[in-house]
Design a protein around this motif. Structure first.
Motif, PDB file in Angstrom:
ATOM      1  N   LEU A  11      -2.232  30.728  11.662  1.00 38.90           N
ATOM      2  CA  LEU A  11      -2.958  29.519  12.065  1.00 38.90           C
ATOM      3  C   LEU A  11      -2.241  28.269  11.577  1.00 38.90           C
ATOM      4  CD1 LEU A  11      -6.696  30.506  11.450  1.00 38.90           C
ATOM      5  CD2 LEU A  11      -5.548  30.155  13.634  1.00 38.90           C
ATOM      6  N   LEU A  12      -1.629  28.362  10.400  1.00 37.83           N
ATOM      7  CA  LEU A  12      -1.122  27.155   9.745  1.00 37.83           C
ATOM      8  C   LEU A  12       0.377  26.962   9.883  1.00 37.83           C
ATOM      9  CD1 LEU A  12      -3.154  27.345   6.400  1.00 37.83           C
ATOM     10  CD2 LEU A  12      -3.614  25.915   8.393  1.00 37.83           C
ATOM     11  N   ARG A  13       1.087  27.975  10.378  1.00 39.78           N
ATOM     12  CA  ARG A  13       2.544  27.846  10.360  1.00 39.78           C
ATOM     13  C   ARG A  13       2.987  26.665  11.216  1.00 39.78           C
ATOM     14  NH1 ARG A  13       5.007  32.902  13.822  1.00 39.78           N
ATOM     15  NH2 ARG A  13       4.080  32.389  15.812  1.00 39.78           N
ATOM     16  N   LYS A  14       4.047  26.034  10.767  1.00 40.08           N
ATOM     17  CA  LYS A  14       4.574  24.881  11.493  1.00 40.08           C
ATOM     18  C   LYS A  14       5.218  25.348  12.784  1.00 40.08           C
ATOM     19  CE  LYS A  14       6.014  22.332   7.365  1.00 40.08           C
ATOM     20  NZ  LYS A  14       7.246  21.907   6.656  1.00 40.08           N
ATOM     21  N   PRO A  15       5.111  24.551  13.830  1.00 37.84           N
ATOM     22  CA  PRO A  15       5.806  24.932  15.065  1.00 37.84           C
ATOM     23  C   PRO A  15       7.310  24.882  14.851  1.00 37.84           C
ATOM     24  CG  PRO A  15       4.877  22.733  15.251  1.00 37.84           C
ATOM     25  CD  PRO A  15       4.393  23.287  13.949  1.00 37.84           C
ATOM     26  N   LEU A  16       8.013  25.689  15.627  1.00 43.08           N
ATOM     27  CA  LEU A  16       9.473  25.678  15.534  1.00 43.08           C
ATOM     28  C   LEU A  16       9.988  24.410  16.194  1.00 43.08           C
ATOM     29  CD1 LEU A  16      10.873  29.182  16.428  1.00 43.08           C
ATOM     30  CD2 LEU A  16      11.211  27.888  14.347  1.00 43.08           C
ATOM     31  N   VAL A  17      10.411  23.484  15.400  1.00 43.88           N
ATOM     32  CA  VAL A  17      10.905  22.242  15.967  1.00 43.88           C
ATOM     33  C   VAL A  17      12.274  21.931  15.415  1.00 43.88           C
ATOM     34  CG1 VAL A  17       8.671  21.160  16.401  1.00 43.88           C
ATOM     35  CG2 VAL A  17       9.752  20.920  14.173  1.00 43.88           C
ATOM     36  N   MET A  18      12.957  21.050  16.071  1.00 42.09           N
ATOM     37  CA  MET A  18      14.189  20.524  15.515  1.00 42.09           C
ATOM     38  C   MET A  18      14.241  19.037  15.835  1.00 42.09           C
ATOM     39  SD  MET A  18      16.802  22.395  18.077  1.00 42.09           S
ATOM     40  CE  MET A  18      17.066  21.859  19.749  1.00 42.09           C
ATOM     41  N   ALA A  19      15.177  18.356  15.228  1.00 44.30           N
ATOM     42  CA  ALA A  19      15.286  16.919  15.441  1.00 44.30           C
ATOM     43  C   ALA A  19      16.345  16.647  16.496  1.00 44.30           C
ATOM     44  CB  ALA A  19      15.634  16.233  14.140  1.00 44.30           C
ATOM     45  N   CYS A  20      16.079  15.685  17.339  1.00 41.91           N
ATOM     46  CA  CYS A  20      17.093  15.276  18.323  1.00 41.91           C
ATOM     47  C   CYS A  20      18.316  14.762  17.568  1.00 41.91           C
ATOM     48  CB  CYS A  20      16.516  14.180  19.213  1.00 41.91           C
ATOM     49  SG  CYS A  20      17.789  13.381  20.217  1.00 41.91           S
ATOM     50  N   PRO A  21      19.494  15.289  17.886  1.00 43.38           N
ATOM     51  CA  PRO A  21      20.704  14.871  17.164  1.00 43.38           C
ATOM     52  C   PRO A  21      21.018  13.392  17.379  1.00 43.38           C
ATOM     53  CG  PRO A  21      21.132  16.791  18.548  1.00 43.38           C
ATOM     54  CD  PRO A  21      19.765  16.292  18.910  1.00 43.38           C
ATOM     55  N   LYS A  22      20.493  12.808  18.438  1.00 45.18           N
ATOM     56  CA  LYS A  22      20.827  11.418  18.740  1.00 45.18           C
ATOM     57  C   LYS A  22      19.818  10.445  18.150  1.00 45.18           C
ATOM     58  CE  LYS A  22      22.189   8.567  22.688  1.00 45.18           C
ATOM     59  NZ  LYS A  22      22.038   8.490  24.152  1.00 45.18           N
ATOM     60  N   CYS A  23      18.505  10.675  18.403  1.00 45.34           N
ATOM     61  CA  CYS A  23      17.514   9.691  17.967  1.00 45.34           C
ATOM     62  C   CYS A  23      16.598  10.213  16.866  1.00 45.34           C
ATOM     63  CB  CYS A  23      16.676   9.211  19.157  1.00 45.34           C
ATOM     64  SG  CYS A  23      15.533  10.439  19.780  1.00 45.34           S
ATOM     65  N   GLY A  24      16.664  11.505  16.549  1.00 38.43           N
ATOM     66  CA  GLY A  24      15.881  12.031  15.429  1.00 38.43           C
ATOM     67  C   GLY A  24      14.450  12.395  15.757  1.00 38.43           C
TER      68      GLY A  24
END
Ligand SMILES: [Zn+2]
Ligand SMILES: [Zn+2]
Length: 166
Positions: free
Chosen positions: A106-119
């Motif tokens: 229920l609590l796990r963070k979604p798998l995300v990443m940061a845009c290499p250009k704008c963050g």
């Protein structure tokens, strides 16, 4: 490449080898305990008939193995999501009645990443950043296959892509 696509198979693949080994060992130990030790050391009239005992030990061993694999999965998955993996591994092991697992999923963070250009935080399956249009996984405009950012021409169809990819 940090492009990530989640499938059931790729999820299983992250279970650490050590968890797989422990799962097999746990299964075997349950079989030994119930099929060898119980009939040997327990009062014969307390021991269920052989077929029932085999069913119980197979089922019990399977449950044990699945729990070990799930713990291994939580360990690897929480690490991948930038969560405290030691804390979560201990929580799912020690919180009874699978409530630790429930809390984790229920609590796990979604798998995300940061845009290499704008963050900007972007979904792991995004191909373009919705904020700045950066191509996370550049694709050939002609054949649509994923290509490396520094390619001058598409290795699959030969189309010049040096300027086509933003
Ligand atoms: Zn962006
Ligand atoms: Zn192409």
């Amino acid at each position: 490449m940090n492009y990530y696509k989640s499938t059931f198979r790729s999820e299983l693949a992250i279970i650490p080898t050590v968890a797989r080994v422990i799962a097999v060992v746990a299964f075997v130990l349950v079989q030994i305990a119930l099929l060898v030790l119980v009939p040997t050391y327990c009062n014969a009239k307390d021991v269920p008939p052989r077929p029932a005992l085999i069913a119980i030990s197979l089922f019990g061993g399977l449950i044990m193995a699945i729990i070990v694999l799930l713990v291994g999965y939580v360990n690897a998955d929480s690490k991948r999501r930038g969560m405290n993996s030691l804390l979560w591994t201990l929580l799912v092991i020690f919180i009874p009645k699978a409530l630790g697992f429930l809390a984790y999923f229920l609590l796990r963070k979604p798998l995300v990443m940061a845009c290499p250009k704008c963050g900007t935080s972007i979904g792991s399956d995004f191909r373009f950043c919705p904020k700045c249009g950066y191509a996370i996984t550049p694709t050939c405009v002609q054949c649509g296959r994923s290509i490396n950012r520094d390619y001058v021409c598409c290795p699959y169809c030969g189309k010049t892509v040096g300027t086509a990819v933003s």
